[in-house]
Design a protein around this motif. Structure first.
Motif, PDB file in Angstrom:
ATOM      1  N   SER A  52      29.882  33.963  64.962  1.00 29.74           N
ATOM      2  CA  SER A  52      30.810  32.998  64.243  1.00 29.74           C
ATOM      3  C   SER A  52      32.118  33.510  64.101  1.00 29.74           C
ATOM      4  O   SER A  52      33.156  32.674  63.392  1.00 29.74           O
ATOM      5  CB  SER A  52      29.907  33.026  62.783  1.00 29.74           C
ATOM      6  N   ASP A  53      32.362  34.531  64.479  1.00 27.45           N
ATOM      7  CA  ASP A  53      33.833  35.134  64.483  1.00 27.45           C
ATOM      8  C   ASP A  53      34.320  35.949  65.692  1.00 27.45           C
ATOM      9  O   ASP A  53      33.756  36.962  65.730  1.00 27.45           O
ATOM     10  CB  ASP A  53      34.293  35.994  62.991  1.00 27.45           C
ATOM     11  N   PRO A  54      34.959  35.233  66.496  1.00 32.21           N
ATOM     12  CA  PRO A  54      35.422  35.838  67.708  1.00 32.21           C
ATOM     13  C   PRO A  54      35.840  37.386  67.537  1.00 32.21           C
ATOM     14  O   PRO A  54      35.929  38.135  68.560  1.00 32.21           O
ATOM     15  CB  PRO A  54      36.127  34.969  68.382  1.00 32.21           C
ATOM     16  N   ARG A  55      36.746  37.582  66.393  1.00 33.32           N
ATOM     17  CA  ARG A  55      37.298  39.094  66.387  1.00 33.32           C
ATOM     18  C   ARG A  55      36.244  40.052  65.807  1.00 33.32           C
ATOM     19  O   ARG A  55      36.349  41.188  66.053  1.00 33.32           O
ATOM     20  CB  ARG A  55      38.133  39.031  65.068  1.00 33.32           C
ATOM     21  N   TYR A  56      35.115  39.570  65.682  1.00 37.85           N
ATOM     22  CA  TYR A  56      34.086  40.704  65.160  1.00 37.85           C
ATOM     23  C   TYR A  56      32.602  40.121  65.725  1.00 37.85           C
ATOM     24  O   TYR A  56      31.979  39.527  65.131  1.00 37.85           O
ATOM     25  CB  TYR A  56      33.959  40.725  63.777  1.00 37.85           C
ATOM     26  N   PRO A  57      32.590  40.263  67.028  1.00 38.05           N
ATOM     27  CA  PRO A  57      31.217  39.760  67.548  1.00 38.05           C
ATOM     28  C   PRO A  57      29.952  40.440  67.479  1.00 38.05           C
ATOM     29  O   PRO A  57      29.235  40.717  68.547  1.00 38.05           O
ATOM     30  CB  PRO A  57      31.570  39.688  69.205  1.00 38.05           C
ATOM     31  N   TYR A  58      29.660  40.905  66.108  1.00 40.27           N
ATOM     32  CA  TYR A  58      28.533  41.593  65.849  1.00 40.27           C
ATOM     33  C   TYR A  58      27.949  40.685  64.567  1.00 40.27           C
ATOM     34  O   TYR A  58      28.367  40.585  63.711  1.00 40.27           O
ATOM     35  CB  TYR A  58      28.558  43.160  65.596  1.00 40.27           C
ATOM     36  N   CYS A  59      26.339  41.179  64.548  1.00 33.82           N
ATOM     37  CA  CYS A  59      25.550  40.626  63.220  1.00 33.82           C
ATOM     38  C   CYS A  59      25.677  42.134  62.359  1.00 33.82           C
ATOM     39  O   CYS A  59      25.173  42.909  63.042  1.00 33.82           O
ATOM     40  CB  CYS A  59      24.395  40.305  63.488  1.00 33.82           C
ATOM     41  N   ILE A  60      26.323  41.856  61.356  1.00 26.55           N
ATOM     42  CA  ILE A  60      26.352  43.081  60.425  1.00 26.55           C
ATOM     43  C   ILE A  60      25.521  43.046  59.316  1.00 26.55           C
ATOM     44  O   ILE A  60      25.460  43.875  58.288  1.00 26.55           O
ATOM     45  CB  ILE A  60      27.774  43.545  60.115  1.00 26.55           C
ATOM     46  N   MET A  61      24.665  41.872  59.108  1.00 22.94           N
ATOM     47  CA  MET A  61      23.959  41.772  57.824  1.00 22.94           C
ATOM     48  C   MET A  61      22.992  42.621  57.922  1.00 22.94           C
ATOM     49  O   MET A  61      22.318  43.138  59.099  1.00 22.94           O
ATOM     50  CB  MET A  61      23.056  40.360  57.873  1.00 22.94           C
ATOM     51  N   SER A  62      22.678  43.529  56.778  1.00 22.15           N
ATOM     52  CA  SER A  62      21.694  44.487  56.886  1.00 22.15           C
ATOM     53  C   SER A  62      20.199  43.886  56.984  1.00 22.15           C
ATOM     54  O   SER A  62      19.920  42.650  56.840  1.00 22.15           O
ATOM     55  CB  SER A  62      21.732  44.986  55.487  1.00 22.15           C
ATOM     56  N   LYS A  63      19.214  44.747  57.522  1.00 26.79           N
ATOM     57  CA  LYS A  63      18.014  44.172  57.672  1.00 26.79           C
ATOM     58  C   LYS A  63      17.237  43.618  56.436  1.00 26.79           C
ATOM     59  O   LYS A  63      16.649  42.781  56.300  1.00 26.79           O
ATOM     60  CB  LYS A  63      17.088  45.360  58.191  1.00 26.79           C
ATOM     61  N   ASP A  64      17.763  44.493  55.383  1.00 29.02           N
ATOM     62  CA  ASP A  64      17.231  43.866  53.870  1.00 29.02           C
ATOM     63  C   ASP A  64      17.707  42.797  53.649  1.00 29.02           C
ATOM     64  O   ASP A  64      16.801  41.707  53.117  1.00 29.02           O
ATOM     65  CB  ASP A  64      17.331  45.069  53.031  1.00 29.02           C
ATOM     66  N   ASP A  65      18.901  42.221  53.802  1.00 30.35           N
ATOM     67  CA  ASP A  65      19.465  41.050  53.373  1.00 30.35           C
ATOM     68  C   ASP A  65      19.011  40.157  54.553  1.00 30.35           C
ATOM     69  O   ASP A  65      18.931  38.901  54.075  1.00 30.35           O
ATOM     70  CB  ASP A  65      21.030  41.118  53.891  1.00 30.35           C
ATOM     71  N   LEU A  66      18.820  40.602  55.653  1.00 30.93           N
ATOM     72  CA  LEU A  66      18.258  39.387  56.663  1.00 30.93           C
ATOM     73  C   LEU A  66      16.838  39.086  56.212  1.00 30.93           C
ATOM     74  O   LEU A  66      16.278  37.892  56.271  1.00 30.93           O
ATOM     75  CB  LEU A  66      18.161  40.109  58.160  1.00 30.93           C
ATOM     76  N   ALA A  67      15.994  40.062  55.846  1.00 30.98           N
ATOM     77  CA  ALA A  67      14.689  39.845  55.406  1.00 30.98           C
ATOM     78  C   ALA A  67      14.729  38.910  54.039  1.00 30.98           C
ATOM     79  O   ALA A  67      13.946  37.826  53.747  1.00 30.98           O
ATOM     80  CB  ALA A  67      13.873  41.042  54.827  1.00 30.98           C
ATOM     81  N   ASP A  68      15.624  39.233  53.102  1.00 33.22           N
ATOM     82  CA  ASP A  68      16.011  38.292  51.998  1.00 33.22           C
ATOM     83  C   ASP A  68      16.147  36.708  52.347  1.00 33.22           C
ATOM     84  O   ASP A  68      15.572  35.737  51.751  1.00 33.22           O
ATOM     85  CB  ASP A  68      16.516  38.839  51.025  1.00 33.22           C
ATOM     86  N   PHE A  69      17.351  36.951  53.070  1.00 31.40           N
ATOM     87  CA  PHE A  69      17.553  35.469  53.406  1.00 31.40           C
ATOM     88  C   PHE A  69      16.491  34.799  54.124  1.00 31.40           C
ATOM     89  O   PHE A  69      16.466  33.504  53.893  1.00 31.40           O
ATOM     90  CB  PHE A  69      18.835  35.365  54.413  1.00 31.40           C
ATOM     91  N   LEU A  70      15.764  35.294  54.914  1.00 28.09           N
ATOM     92  CA  LEU A  70      14.761  34.408  55.920  1.00 28.09           C
ATOM     93  C   LEU A  70      13.424  34.514  55.070  1.00 28.09           C
ATOM     94  O   LEU A  70      12.555  33.803  55.277  1.00 28.09           O
ATOM     95  CB  LEU A  70      14.715  35.280  57.237  1.00 28.09           C
TER      96      LEU A  70
END
Length: 115
Positions: A52-70
């Motif tokens: 989503s941002d070529p300046r920072y090409p990594y997913c930095i969402m935490s595992k806990d936030d990813l779990a909550d989001f999904l």
């Protein structure tokens, strides 16, 4: 599964700075890669967040936030990450997680065979 901080039945958008808007599941690809539906959406989310941002090409969402989001259990996300890494579909780095070329070629790119 934890507090999803829902507002009117939806996840509280203020909790996440960036989040993917959708996942399209290509079941033939999922079956070919021999991964679960949960693993597919976890990798797909990582891929979208890391591109989503070529300046920072990594997913930095935490595992806990990813779990909550999904709206998946924390242990489910951990298992999905282990499955994805074992199959070479994600790579962990110092700054975050990215989908590998194997994922991108399987999901985003296909070849048209000439007759």
């Amino acid at each position: 599964m934890g507090d999803f901080r829902s507002v009117g039945g939806f996840v509280d958008k203020s909790k996440f700075k960036k989040r993917p808007r959708y996942s399209v599941v290509l079941h033939d690809v999922r079956e070919k890669l021999d991964i679960s539906l949960n693993t597919y959406v976890v990798i797909d989310s990582i891929h979208k967040l890391s591109t989503s941002d070529p300046r920072y090409p990594y997913c930095i969402m935490s595992k806990d936030d990813l779990a909550d989001f999904l709206q998946l259990g924390r242990a489910t996300v951990f298992r999905s990450l282990q499955e994805a890494e074992k199959k070479g579909l994600i790579a962990r780095g110092e700054r975050g997680v990215v989908a590998t070329d194997k994922w991108i070629k399987s999901v985003e790119i296909y070849e048209i065979k000439k007759r």
